[in-house]
Design an enzyme around this catalytic site. Sequence first.
Site, PDB file in Angstrom:
ATOM      1  N   GLU A  93      45.120  67.100  59.714  1.00 12.00           N
ATOM      2  CA  GLU A  93      45.802  65.958  60.287  1.00 12.00           C
ATOM      3  C   GLU A  93      46.609  66.296  61.425  1.00 12.00           C
ATOM      4  OE1 GLU A  93      46.444  62.953  56.626  1.00 12.00           O
ATOM      5  OE2 GLU A  93      47.743  63.126  58.031  1.00 12.00           O
ATOM      6  N   GLY A 166      49.483  74.341  57.533  1.00 13.04           N
ATOM      7  CA  GLY A 166      49.392  75.470  57.783  1.00 13.04           C
ATOM      8  C   GLY A 166      50.548  76.222  58.340  1.00 13.04           C
ATOM      9  N   GLU A 167      50.555  77.504  58.179  1.00 10.78           N
ATOM     10  CA  GLU A 167      51.037  78.599  58.609  1.00 10.78           C
ATOM     11  C   GLU A 167      50.512  79.247  60.138  1.00 10.78           C
ATOM     12  OE1 GLU A 167      53.714  81.213  60.161  1.00 10.78           O
ATOM     13  OE2 GLU A 167      54.552  79.908  58.574  1.00 10.78           O
ATOM     14  N   SER A 197      56.217  76.810  64.731  1.00 15.58           N
ATOM     15  CA  SER A 197      57.220  76.865  63.727  1.00 15.58           C
ATOM     16  C   SER A 197      56.537  77.949  62.571  1.00 15.58           C
ATOM     17  CB  SER A 197      57.333  75.372  62.935  1.00 15.58           C
ATOM     18  OG  SER A 197      58.126  75.425  61.820  1.00 15.58           O
ATOM     19  N   LEU A 221      63.959  77.501  57.517  1.00 15.44           N
ATOM     20  CA  LEU A 221      64.748  78.318  56.544  1.00 15.44           C
ATOM     21  C   LEU A 221      65.052  77.529  55.062  1.00 15.44           C
ATOM     22  CD1 LEU A 221      66.588  80.575  55.839  1.00 15.44           C
ATOM     23  CD2 LEU A 221      68.422  79.262  56.987  1.00 15.44           C
ATOM     24  N   CYS A 345      56.766  65.098  58.739  1.00 17.92           N
ATOM     25  CA  CYS A 345      56.640  66.476  58.375  1.00 17.92           C
ATOM     26  C   CYS A 345      56.392  66.553  56.792  1.00 17.92           C
ATOM     27  CB  CYS A 345      57.691  67.460  58.796  1.00 17.92           C
ATOM     28  SG  CYS A 345      57.723  67.472  60.586  1.00 17.92           S
TER      29      CYS A 345
END
Length: 355
Positions: A93, A166-167, A197, A221, A345
């Site tokens: 997305e 995803g990272e 991010s 964090l 988010c």
Amino acid sequence: MKKVNVFETRLEKIGNILNNMNSPPYRFEQVKQAIYNNGIESYSEISTLSKDLREVVIEKLGDKVLSLTNIYEMEGGQAQKILFETTDRQRIETVRMLFKPTDERDYFHSSLCISSQSGCVLACKFCATGAIGFKKNLTADEIADQVLYFKQKKLPAGSVSFMGMGEPFANPNLWEAIKILTDKDKIGISRHKISVSTVGLVPGIERLTKEFPQINLAFSLHTPFSDQRAELMPITKAYSIETVMESVKKYVLATNNKVFIAYALMEGTNDSLEHAKALVSLIKKQGAKSYLYHVNLIRFNPGPGTVEFKRPSVTRVDKFMEIIEKAGIRVTLRQSFGLDIYAACGQLYGKYENN
């Protein structure tokens, strides 16, 4: 027909095709201009190429330029969510957010929140994307095509954030995607208008610092306490808060950029006054340039797979913010776009899959 290497970019594939046909170099430039400047959606539209060349390109790659297909779309007041499907039928997305004019800015500003993976392997407990597991790393074109799609629709982005599924630093194709996004002859977005991010993958932060120092960094964090973060975000076991913050400190010292500390407030989980004070202490330890640390608070967005966490009240958020502000640290409460369409988010993908 020779099998196409899926890790080659679109232009690399086209370049190889044209070279094999002994085409002059300017033909490649014509194709690049047609795709990225003229916004053509199919190779058959490239009138500057001969019919024979177009037919060979279409035979090898198919007629459609984009590596993604829009299969579902929703719109809210200030957000538009696109569900894309890749050629291997994985779904991602992308969210387009529209910022209305303010006292400081007399024009509309659009920003894209794009994905780097389908699903996510990191399994953060409060993230709807993490709940579906890892599907695949997106190719460089699949990442960049999320932006190219809107460019084709005459809706260019003012800024781009890698804050979707995803990272980013877990995908080795990220770096080539950034090159496509920032190349002035391709999508042409200023590096200063791109943000990445991360949950704290130190090798990625180090590489960003070295190779793309103009790009903005955000560290997700979500709690200043190591034991709690390890429970909520298992990646903490590999990279402790202290280790990540040291890497972030080096990024700030090397770039002099502002860094964003993302913090999703969840009622009764990480929104206590003790959490706020510990967050202040963590940032103050960053030294002389701690003034470049900006806390970005988000009221948790409940979505599919995250029912155990709750959105905090405005009162609790205000008290949390007050402690940070009084410490002289910059803090903002980030606007949540598209709550009505599951576009905010942490909500990506899951809603559609559950349906």
